[in-house]
Design an enzyme around this catalytic site. Structure first.
Site, mmCIF file in Angstrom:
data_model
loop_
_atom_site.group_PDB
_atom_site.id
_atom_site.type_symbol
_atom_site.label_atom_id
_atom_site.label_comp_id
_atom_site.label_asym_id
_atom_site.label_seq_id
_atom_site.Cartn_x
_atom_site.Cartn_y
_atom_site.Cartn_z
ATOM 1 N N ASP A 34 -12.832 2.885 -0.541
ATOM 2 C CA ASP A 34 -11.427 3.116 -1.180
ATOM 3 C C ASP A 34 -10.641 5.315 -0.687
ATOM 4 O OD1 ASP A 34 -9.727 3.062 -3.908
ATOM 5 O OD2 ASP A 34 -9.812 4.717 -3.674
ATOM 6 N N ASP A 53 -8.979 3.849 4.154
ATOM 7 C CA ASP A 53 -7.480 4.555 3.661
ATOM 8 C C ASP A 53 -6.969 2.825 4.935
ATOM 9 O OD1 ASP A 53 -4.854 3.336 3.268
ATOM 10 O OD2 ASP A 53 -4.257 5.911 4.224
ATOM 11 N N TYR A 145 7.741 -4.932 -6.135
ATOM 12 C CA TYR A 145 6.381 -5.338 -6.781
ATOM 13 C C TYR A 145 5.817 -6.753 -6.491
ATOM 14 C CZ TYR A 145 2.221 -6.010 -9.084
ATOM 15 O OH TYR A 145 0.203 -5.960 -9.409
ATOM 16 N N LYS A 149 3.802 -9.114 -3.760
ATOM 17 C CA LYS A 149 3.163 -10.309 -3.977
ATOM 18 C C LYS A 149 3.124 -11.526 -3.799
ATOM 19 C CE LYS A 149 -0.370 -7.160 -6.536
ATOM 20 N NZ LYS A 149 -1.555 -7.080 -5.567
ATOM 21 N N THR A 180 -7.301 -1.431 -18.868
ATOM 22 C CA THR A 180 -7.581 0.013 -17.710
ATOM 23 C C THR A 180 -6.868 0.483 -19.036
ATOM 24 O OG1 THR A 180 -5.416 0.269 -16.213
ATOM 25 C CG2 THR A 180 -7.070 -1.051 -15.291
#
Length: 226
Positions: A34, A53, A145, A149, A180
């Site tokens: 991460d 990254d 988005y 995707k 989350t």
């Protein structure tokens, strides 16, 4: 079990964290990646942490080559890297489109390109990318988005065609909305009632990279919940 080294990109996020934990519990040697070092702190002991990254293909390539040399050739790659921005098509800016493509599509290609030579050398491997329901069934209000995707879904199928002859399986899991803290702070309770726990999706991913899923390649697996 197939090659035990598993790289989980985006492991600082809720789904990446759950996936790294699930694969480690299943006996794999997990390398959690991460760009946020702090987000990797709570992973189980024994999980190797790497700060990088992976939206930068050069960084992704250097990372995977180093992991292959220091830990062992990766047999599994799970890419959970992603970002979300809401905007109608007519309100979407070039900057938003670029961000969605850079984060939701770029790492899928860069990481796959980096890991494929190591898997081809072994003659086997399993790659799982994280798609999303809007990439399969278009939804209003999230044009960039959804498009990013959808491109990821298509890329997954192309990678399957190109890599399956080398023994490398490529699949994607497509959640709708995860339970989350960030989502709980964003969406109303009636929407959150239909979310799926990251641990449940991690279980699906663990299956897809397992020998039990050996016949499965090129699948975009819906994981929408109830």
């Amino acid at each position: 079990m197939s090659a035990k080294v598993a790289i989980v990109a985006g492991a600082g996020g809720a789904l990446g964290h759950a996936t790294a934990a699930a694969l480690a519990a299943g006996g794999r040697t997990v390398v959690a990646v991460d760009r946020n070092e702090h987000a990797l702190r709570d992973l189980p002991g024994g999980v190797r942490r790497e700060v990088a990254d992976t939206t930068d293909p050069a960084v992704a390539g250097q990372l995977i080559d180093r992991v292959a040399g220091e830990v062992g050739p990766p047999g599994v790659l799970v890419n959970t890297v992603g970002a979300f921005r809401a905007a109608d098509a007519l309100a979407t800016t070039p900057e938003t489109l670029r961000l969605m493509l850079d984060v939701n599509l770029g790492p899928a290609l860069g990481l796959s390109q980096a890991v494929a030579p190591h898997m081809r050398h072994q003659g086997s491997g399993a790659i799982v990318h994280v798609a999303a329901r809007p990439g399969i069934a278009p939804a209003g209000g999230m044009a960039a988005y959804s498009a990013s995707k959808a491109a990821l879904v298509h890329l997954t199928r192309i990678l399957d065609i190109e890599l399956r002859p080398h023994g490398i399986r490529v699949n994607a899991v497509a959640p709708q909305l995860l339970d989350t803290p960030a989502n709980r702070a964003t969406f109303p309770a009636e929407v959150m009632a239909h979310t799926v726990a990251p641990e449940a999706i991690a279980g699906v991913i663990a299956f897809l990279v397992s020998d039990a899923a050996a016949p499965v390649s090129g699948a975009i697996l819906p994981a929408y919940g109830a």
